[in-house]
Motif scaffolding. Sequence first.
Motif, short mmCIF file in Angstrom:
data_model
loop_
_atom_site.label_atom_id
_atom_site.label_comp_id
_atom_site.label_asym_id
_atom_site.label_seq_id
_atom_site.Cartn_x
_atom_site.Cartn_y
_atom_site.Cartn_z
N GLN A 1 15.15 -19.14 -48.28
CA GLN A 1 16.52 -19.05 -47.77
C GLN A 1 17.46 -19.60 -48.83
N TYR B 1 9.98 -6.41 -32.21
CA TYR B 1 9.82 -5.37 -33.22
C TYR B 1 8.77 -4.38 -32.74
N TYR C 1 17.49 -22.87 -35.09
CA TYR C 1 18.34 -21.91 -35.77
C TYR C 1 18.29 -22.09 -37.27
N PHE D 1 11.99 -4.85 -42.79
CA PHE D 1 10.70 -4.89 -43.46
C PHE D 1 10.58 -3.81 -44.53
N VAL E 1 21.00 -13.61 -43.31
CA VAL E 1 20.75 -15.04 -43.39
C VAL E 1 19.55 -15.28 -42.51
N SER E 2 19.05 -16.50 -42.50
CA SER E 2 17.83 -16.75 -41.75
C SER E 2 18.14 -16.98 -40.28
N GLY E 3 17.25 -16.54 -39.47
CA GLY E 3 17.23 -16.89 -38.07
C GLY E 3 18.36 -16.35 -37.23
N GLY E 4 18.37 -16.85 -35.98
CA GLY E 4 19.45 -16.51 -35.07
C GLY E 4 19.59 -15.04 -34.84
N TYR E 5 20.79 -14.55 -35.09
CA TYR E 5 21.16 -13.20 -34.73
C TYR E 5 20.80 -12.18 -35.79
N ASN E 6 20.07 -12.59 -36.78
CA ASN E 6 19.87 -11.73 -37.94
C ASN E 6 18.48 -11.12 -37.97
N GLU E 7 18.43 -9.81 -37.73
CA GLU E 7 17.15 -9.15 -37.72
C GLU E 7 16.57 -9.06 -39.12
N GLN E 8 15.26 -8.97 -39.15
CA GLN E 8 14.56 -8.83 -40.42
C GLN E 8 14.30 -7.34 -40.68
N GLU F 1 11.51 -18.07 -32.70
CA GLU F 1 12.17 -19.00 -33.62
C GLU F 1 12.48 -20.25 -32.83
#
Lengths: 113, 115
Positions: free
Chosen positions: B50, A34, A94, B106, B97-104, A91
Amino acid sequence: QQPVQSPQAVILREGEDAVINCSSSKALYSVHWYRQKHGEAPVFLMILLKGGEQKGHEKISASFNEKKQQSSLYLTASQLSYSGTYFCGTERHYGGSQGNLIFGKGTKLSVKP
Amino acid sequence: GAGVSQSPSNKVTEKGKDVELRCDPISGHTALYWYRQRLGQGLEFLIYFQGNSAPDKSGLPSDRFSAERTGESVSTLTIQRTQQEDSAVYLCASSLVSGGYNEQFFGPGTRLTVL
């Protein structure tokens, strides 16, 4: 558990390249990058997953060495707009109950004309 | 608006008072995160929701901090008996969804100043 970023700060001239590193002492599932400009919220740049998948910016590239638990962000031909603080978030597993990111302390990048 | 919103944008309070900070995530995002960012510092994880799972509270610095989330929508972070060291920007983020390929994504943050 917090990833370590290096360098802490870097100053560039427009057009120069930079590499920002992020390393962890634990095995990682993914690394997220980020950028935060002064006084603004962080903005997503890139996600790198264990196994080689990537998602992110066209003009920014990154690598993820799973064995070394390291990721590097490559900024080429830097522009003034690249200035800001870059954070990596790691992370370990997963999603699910452990899907949160732990962020490094950041690397402050300043691009000068 | 399609982004994450937070309110208030600024909050000044006296030491010992309680404060509530609000976060409205992007509609449809099941994961919601709270972070604290002290001046010139990094993002310190506080708590994560989550879906209907029990929240991960492992980042809360003391029992003065608590957070709730109503279903998959609004979340409130409460700080009781505020101390000067609580002064910081509190950022909320959400992801599909949480984690993995999912950006946050803000929100703009709430700047808390404890006098």
